[in-house]
Design a protein around this motif. Structure first.
Motif, PDB file in Angstrom:
ATOM      1  N   ASP A 108       0.840  -1.200   0.000  1.00 53.75           N
ATOM      2  CA  ASP A 108       0.000   0.000   0.000  1.00 53.75           C
ATOM      3  C   ASP A 108       0.880   1.256   0.000  1.00 53.75           C
ATOM      4  N   HIS A 109       1.658   1.383  -1.041  1.00 55.65           N
ATOM      5  CA  HIS A 109       2.700   2.404  -1.144  1.00 55.65           C
ATOM      6  C   HIS A 109       2.171   3.810  -0.899  1.00 55.65           C
ATOM      7  N   LYS A 110       2.904   4.548  -0.098  1.00 50.60           N
ATOM      8  CA  LYS A 110       2.592   5.951   0.169  1.00 50.60           C
ATOM      9  C   LYS A 110       3.563   6.802  -0.644  1.00 50.60           C
ATOM     10  N   PHE A 111       3.037   7.629  -1.528  1.00 52.29           N
ATOM     11  CA  PHE A 111       3.864   8.409  -2.438  1.00 52.29           C
ATOM     12  C   PHE A 111       4.392   9.658  -1.738  1.00 52.29           C
ATOM     13  N   LYS A 112       5.672   9.917  -1.957  1.00 47.41           N
ATOM     14  CA  LYS A 112       6.286  11.064  -1.283  1.00 47.41           C
ATOM     15  C   LYS A 112       5.851  12.384  -1.899  1.00 47.41           C
ATOM     16  N   SER A 113       5.446  12.355  -3.191  1.00 48.93           N
ATOM     17  CA  SER A 113       5.008  13.592  -3.846  1.00 48.93           C
ATOM     18  C   SER A 113       4.244  13.250  -5.118  1.00 48.93           C
ATOM     19  N   ILE A 114       3.562  14.251  -5.657  1.00 46.25           N
ATOM     20  CA  ILE A 114       2.855  14.077  -6.918  1.00 46.25           C
ATOM     21  C   ILE A 114       3.854  13.766  -8.039  1.00 46.25           C
ATOM     22  N   THR A 115       5.077  14.214  -7.901  1.00 48.00           N
ATOM     23  CA  THR A 115       6.097  13.936  -8.922  1.00 48.00           C
ATOM     24  C   THR A 115       6.394  12.446  -8.992  1.00 48.00           C
ATOM     25  N   GLU A 116       6.568  11.810  -7.854  1.00 48.97           N
ATOM     26  CA  GLU A 116       6.795  10.362  -7.851  1.00 48.97           C
ATOM     27  C   GLU A 116       5.611   9.636  -8.470  1.00 48.97           C
ATOM     28  N   LEU A 117       4.411  10.029  -8.079  1.00 55.52           N
ATOM     29  CA  LEU A 117       3.200   9.373  -8.544  1.00 55.52           C
ATOM     30  C   LEU A 117       2.966   9.604 -10.028  1.00 55.52           C
ATOM     31  N   TRP A 118       3.259  10.803 -10.492  1.00 57.97           N
ATOM     32  CA  TRP A 118       2.823  11.252 -11.814  1.00 57.97           C
ATOM     33  C   TRP A 118       3.905  11.182 -12.879  1.00 57.97           C
ATOM     34  N   LEU A 119       5.127  11.500 -12.511  1.00 54.39           N
ATOM     35  CA  LEU A 119       6.210  11.603 -13.489  1.00 54.39           C
ATOM     36  C   LEU A 119       7.209  10.451 -13.420  1.00 54.39           C
ATOM     37  N   GLY A 120       7.217   9.733 -12.315  1.00 50.18           N
ATOM     38  CA  GLY A 120       8.151   8.619 -12.180  1.00 50.18           C
ATOM     39  C   GLY A 120       7.822   7.506 -13.157  1.00 50.18           C
ATOM     40  N   GLY A 121       8.691   7.271 -14.123  1.00 49.27           N
ATOM     41  CA  GLY A 121       8.489   6.185 -15.078  1.00 49.27           C
ATOM     42  C   GLY A 121       7.518   6.477 -16.201  1.00 49.27           C
ATOM     43  N   ASP A 122       6.999   7.699 -16.279  1.00 49.47           N
ATOM     44  CA  ASP A 122       5.992   8.006 -17.312  1.00 49.47           C
ATOM     45  C   ASP A 122       6.674   8.532 -18.569  1.00 49.47           C
ATOM     46  N   HIS A 123       6.998   7.623 -19.475  1.00 47.71           N
ATOM     47  CA  HIS A 123       7.727   8.044 -20.671  1.00 47.71           C
ATOM     48  C   HIS A 123       6.866   8.827 -21.644  1.00 47.71           C
ATOM     49  N   TYR A 124       5.519   8.769 -21.518  1.00 48.98           N
ATOM     50  CA  TYR A 124       4.660   9.649 -22.322  1.00 48.98           C
ATOM     51  C   TYR A 124       5.000  11.117 -22.017  1.00 48.98           C
ATOM     52  N   LYS A 125       5.047  11.432 -20.722  1.00 49.42           N
ATOM     53  CA  LYS A 125       5.332  12.810 -20.326  1.00 49.42           C
ATOM     54  C   LYS A 125       6.771  13.188 -20.663  1.00 49.42           C
ATOM     55  N   TRP A 126       7.691  12.254 -20.468  1.00 48.14           N
ATOM     56  CA  TRP A 126       9.096  12.557 -20.774  1.00 48.14           C
ATOM     57  C   TRP A 126       9.270  12.911 -22.248  1.00 48.14           C
ATOM     58  N   ARG A 127       8.601  12.192 -23.132  1.00 49.40           N
ATOM     59  CA  ARG A 127       8.703  12.488 -24.565  1.00 49.40           C
ATOM     60  C   ARG A 127       8.214  13.899 -24.854  1.00 49.40           C
ATOM     61  N   ALA A 128       7.082  14.261 -24.249  1.00 50.50           N
ATOM     62  CA  ALA A 128       6.537  15.608 -24.477  1.00 50.50           C
ATOM     63  C   ALA A 128       7.481  16.677 -23.936  1.00 50.50           C
ATOM     64  N   MET A 129       8.038  16.440 -22.762  1.00 54.06           N
ATOM     65  CA  MET A 129       8.947  17.413 -22.165  1.00 54.06           C
ATOM     66  C   MET A 129      10.203  17.584 -23.020  1.00 54.06           C
ATOM     67  N   ARG A 130      10.775  16.491 -23.496  1.00 51.48           N
ATOM     68  CA  ARG A 130      11.947  16.579 -24.359  1.00 51.48           C
ATOM     69  C   ARG A 130      11.630  17.373 -25.618  1.00 51.48           C
ATOM     70  N   THR A 131      10.455  17.079 -26.210  1.00 54.88           N
ATOM     71  CA  THR A 131      10.050  17.774 -27.426  1.00 54.88           C
ATOM     72  C   THR A 131       9.877  19.267 -27.172  1.00 54.88           C
TER      73      THR A 131
END
Length: 468
Positions: free
Chosen positions: A44-67
């Motif tokens: 029952d993992h407790k996330f330290k921040s929205i960044t861990e929950l939302w951006l950690g491992g999300d290569h969809y967002k990483w592609r957009a950010m790089r672009t």
């Protein structure tokens, strides 16, 4: 002018709205293919921040950010703070109009955190702090809490045959009301492209199965032993990530020789690689048939295009793309081979290239046998196609060339506990397609049949099809 993302988002008429609000929205979620980390569910993992929950491992967002010109250290770097990464994502979001990320971002904020604001540099800090406050102080904002919030009934993770499934067992023992079932992903057991990696994997399999692997048959015996272990732990579904289908002829002696060469880490010819992969796909399919499982084939991706970044970050980091393969005949031959031997189990076919939608949709009808509704399925719009146009094109092809009514519906294919709104996104589109057809006089205004169809595609078909 319609308000952005109101309660009737994507629902253009009264019939669509009734179908969604009164029927689709109420159905539980069966997420039969995802990449959630089982340990997070078990603990029952407790996330330290929205960044861990939302951006950690999300290569969809990483592609957009790089672009958008964001430096890599704000995507995957270790020397940047959670706030810095989030800030860069917030700066990127206003540039994602017409990309599904814009819709997903605001659906996830709204349904996950009750935040009905547009994310931008102006709102980034307040949204960051509001999300983090809930993650830190509200006990319902955990991995399991998000699953409950989205009315999830069951998830199938994606697991290698050597996995000990400890976290699946732990979850069962904890009496968590949402079922987490393993799904068998044996890709590494056929990946002889790199013989050094393959040989190392075989030794890991040997240890996991508790057997000595001395030849090809003992290799298959070890895989069968792990297959049985997965079955004992609730697995009823396999998944295969392949570039294309294979139908190169082979003999038993050829496969034995190829296996021995791979174990000696000798380089194989392209023909030998394809022969071995054909053999292994057939072995996997026969094992699934004998166990009464469903098999899934995700094909058509060119992975790890950027060798420089692959060497730095590894796989699944946002450097994959749609492939173009002439695979229709090989797919037909492979399915026919199994069918002729009476060993073709329930099968779902996913193509990453939408140019092949009609190929898949017509292939289904060749191997339906009346044993169950929709035995051979056209999988939902996948990866680059899990957006409005991609999902619509997949459903249009299935509607015209098959039976949309028997479709097993949507999945997240995601590592994120905030990805469940993709089911909502899909259901809203489905309801709008049907409602619009009613408005145009293309199908009758028969709410009994329409509501049944929507509820079936949203939930019932999957529940009946997979036999969990």
């Amino acid at each position: 002018m319609k308000k952005f993302m109101d309660e009737n988002f994507l629902l253009d008429n009264e019939v669509s709205q009734e179908l969604y609000h009164q029927h689709a929205a109420k159905m539980p979620i069966i997420d039969y293919h995802c990449h959630l980390i089982p340990a997070m569910v078990a603990n029952d993992h407790k996330f330290k921040s929205i960044t861990e929950l939302w951006l950690g491992g999300d290569h969809y967002k990483w592609r957009a950010m790089r672009t958008n010109g964001v430096d890599e250290r704000f995507c995957t770097g270790k020397d940047t703070s959670d706030w810095e990464k989030f800030e860069k994502w917030a700066e990127t979001v206003p540039y994602t109009y017409r990309n599904p990320l814009y819709h997903w971002t605001h659906l996830e904020l709204k349904t996950g955190f009750g935040i009905d604001k547009l994310l931008s540099p102006k709102t980034a800090r307040e949204i960051f702090e509001e999300c983090n406050d809930k993650l830190q102080n509200d006990p319902s904002y955990t991995a399991r809490g998000f699953m409950r919030r989205y009315n999830v009934e069951l998830v199938c993770t994606t697991d290698d045959p050597i996995d000990d499934l400890r976290y699946h067992k732990q979850t069962v023992e904890s009496n968590f009301e949402i079922r987490m079932i393993p799904a068998w992903r044996p890709d590494k057991a056929m990946a002889v492209d790199n013989t050094a990696n393959f040989a190392a994997y075989v030794h890991q399999l040997e240890e996991a199965a508790g057997v000595t692997i001395s030849n090809f048959q003992s290799f298959i015996d070890a895989i069968q032993k792990r297959h049985d272990f997965f079955h004992e732990n609730g697995c009823r579904l396999s998944d295969h990530g392949i570039e294309e289908f294979y139908d190169e002829p082979y003999t038993d002696s050829q496969i034995e020789t190829i296996f021995e060469k791979a174990m000696r880490e000798q380089e194989l010819s392209k023909e030998e690689v394809r022969q071995f992969k054909h053999c292994m796909l057939k072995v996997f399919a026969e094992q699934d048939y004998e166990a009464g499982w469903t098999q899934q084939y995700h094909y058509g991706a060119i992975r790890d295009n950027n060798s420089k970044m692959f060497n730095i970050l590894g796989p699944d980091t946002g450097f994959d793309s749609i492939g173009e393969f002439n695979t229709a005949k090989a797919m037909s031959h492979f399915l026919n081979e199994l069918n002729a031997e009476g060993k073709l189990t329930r099968t779902i076919l996913y193509t990453l290239n939408p140019c092949a939608n009609e190929v898949i949709a017509t292939m289904l009808g060749n191997f339906q046998d009346g044993s169950c509704p929709g035995k051979i399925q056209f999988g939902s719009g996948w990866w680059f196609n899990d957006q409005l146009d991609g999902m619509r094109r997949q459903m249009d092809a299935l509607s015209v060339l098959g039976l949309l009514s028997r479709f097993v519906g949507m999945l997240t294919d995601s590592r994120s506990f905030l990805s469940y709104p993709r089911h909502e996104y899909f259901r809203r589109l489905l309801c709008n397609i049907l409602g619009t057809d009613v408005e145009k006089g293309l199908i009758p205004y028969d709410m009994e049949n329409l509501s049944r169809m929507v509820e079936d595609i949203s939930y019932n078909n999957a529940k009946n099809y997979f036999k969990f």
